[in-house]
Enzyme design. Structure first.
Site, PDB file in Angstrom:
ATOM      1  N   SER A  34       0.231  59.686  32.398  1.00  0.00           N
ATOM      2  CA  SER A  34      -0.636  59.589  31.248  1.00  0.00           C
ATOM      3  C   SER A  34      -0.537  58.372  30.301  1.00  0.00           C
ATOM      4  O   SER A  34       0.643  58.116  30.032  1.00  0.00           O
ATOM      5  CB  SER A  34      -0.539  60.804  30.457  1.00  0.00           C
ATOM      6  OG  SER A  34      -1.380  60.752  29.006  1.00  0.00           O
ATOM      7  N   TYR A  84       4.455  67.632  26.445  1.00  0.00           N
ATOM      8  CA  TYR A  84       3.522  66.960  27.259  1.00  0.00           C
ATOM      9  C   TYR A  84       3.788  65.567  27.670  1.00  0.00           C
ATOM     10  O   TYR A  84       3.915  65.012  28.718  1.00  0.00           O
ATOM     11  CB  TYR A  84       2.089  67.083  26.840  1.00  0.00           C
ATOM     12  CG  TYR A  84       1.021  66.539  28.007  1.00  0.00           C
ATOM     13  CD1 TYR A  84       0.900  67.143  29.060  1.00  0.00           C
ATOM     14  CD2 TYR A  84       0.541  65.211  27.460  1.00  0.00           C
ATOM     15  CE1 TYR A  84      -0.176  66.584  29.957  1.00  0.00           C
ATOM     16  CE2 TYR A  84      -0.323  64.515  28.423  1.00  0.00           C
ATOM     17  CZ  TYR A  84      -0.605  65.163  29.676  1.00  0.00           C
ATOM     18  OH  TYR A  84      -1.432  64.544  30.467  1.00  0.00           O
TER      19      TYR A  84
END
Ligand SMILES: NC(=O)c1ccc[n+]([C@@H]2O[C@H](COP(=O)([O-])OP(=O)(O)OC[C@H]3O[C@@H](n4cnc5c(N)ncnc54)[C@H](OP(=O)(O)O)[C@@H]3O)[C@@H](O)[C@H]2O)c1
Length: 210
Positions: A84, A103
């Site tokens: 990401s 995350y």
């Protein structure tokens, strides 16, 4: 087509997929499974955080390890690890950004793992890519079945992310950021990391720590 249903957060699910990959006929491994836990760390259940690490760290590492021996023996293959853009967000303090300690840290693992693995495998005919999209229109953002996205956030279509990843693979991009045109911004991160590494390698304490 062969479909295996497995929960990669559970050891029996991961074992099942790992054993299938060890059969040695996988030429392209895409480690795509993932989910977000955007909330303050102290509010995140530790079991959910553990699942996130299992899916986005342990599974990525173990499935890559399972796929590589046969790829190396054949002298060809590719691994795409879906990371990401948030893997680069450690220094971003914007109050509009989601709380993302676990995350983003798992995605930082994926990007560094992919970068170092690609370097290790150079010359063996195997491509490794960390795919680092920003916001993509998927169920990732859904809460109770509804998309929860801030207005005015640029959202990319999933097909464009796939096309960028495959084009990046052909170009040998170890890190693929689908919306990034100015590749100098990415090489500047590498340059800054090398400069920091050189400056931080002394045997003496920095005066500010004495
Ligand atoms: N969407 C974005 O804005 C965005 C941005 C950057 C990176 N990413 C990354 O892109 C990847 C794909 O996400 P997406 O956007 O396509 O979201 P998504 O629509 O929610 O899809 C997530 C996928 O991961 C699978 N998955 C989640 N937990 C799993 C587990 N425990 N075991 C096995 N599979 C599991 C899901 O399977 P089920 O459907 O069976 O649950 C689903 O196929 C993720 O790694 C995510 O971090 C997404």
């Amino acid at each position: 087509m062969e479909i295996i249903v497995a929960d990669l957060a559970q050891s029996h699910g991961l074992d099942m997929v790992e054993q299938r990959i060890q059969a040695g006929d996988v030429s392209l491994l895409v480690n795509n499974a993932g989910f977000q836990t955007y909330m303050p760390f102290v509010d995140l259940s530790i079991d959910r955080a553990q699942e996130e690490v299992a899916v986005q760290v342990t599974a990525v590492m173990r499935l890559s390890h399972a796929a590589l021996p046969a790829m190396i023996a054949r002298g060809e293959g590719a691994i795409i690890n879906v990371s990401s853009l948030l893997c680069f967000s450690g220094s971003l303090k914007s109050p509009f950004m989601p709380k993302r300690s676990v995350y983003a840290a798992t995605k930082a693992f994926i990007t560094m793992f992919s970068e170092l693995l690609a370097a290790e495998l150079q010359g063996k005919g195997i491509l490794v890519q960390a795919l680092c999209p920003a916001v993509v229109r998927t169920e990732f953002h859904d809460i109770d079945g509804k998309p929860v996205l801030r207005p005015n956030v640029p959202v990319m279509e999933p097909g464009d992310v796939v096309n960028a990843s495959l084009a990046g693979l052909r170009q040998g991009d170890t890190i693929c950021i689908p919306a990034l045109e100015q590749v100098g911004k990415l090489s500047a991160v590498g340059d800054a990391n090398r400069a920091l590494f050189d400056a931080g390698r002394g045997a003496e304490l920095a005066p500010r720590y004495r």
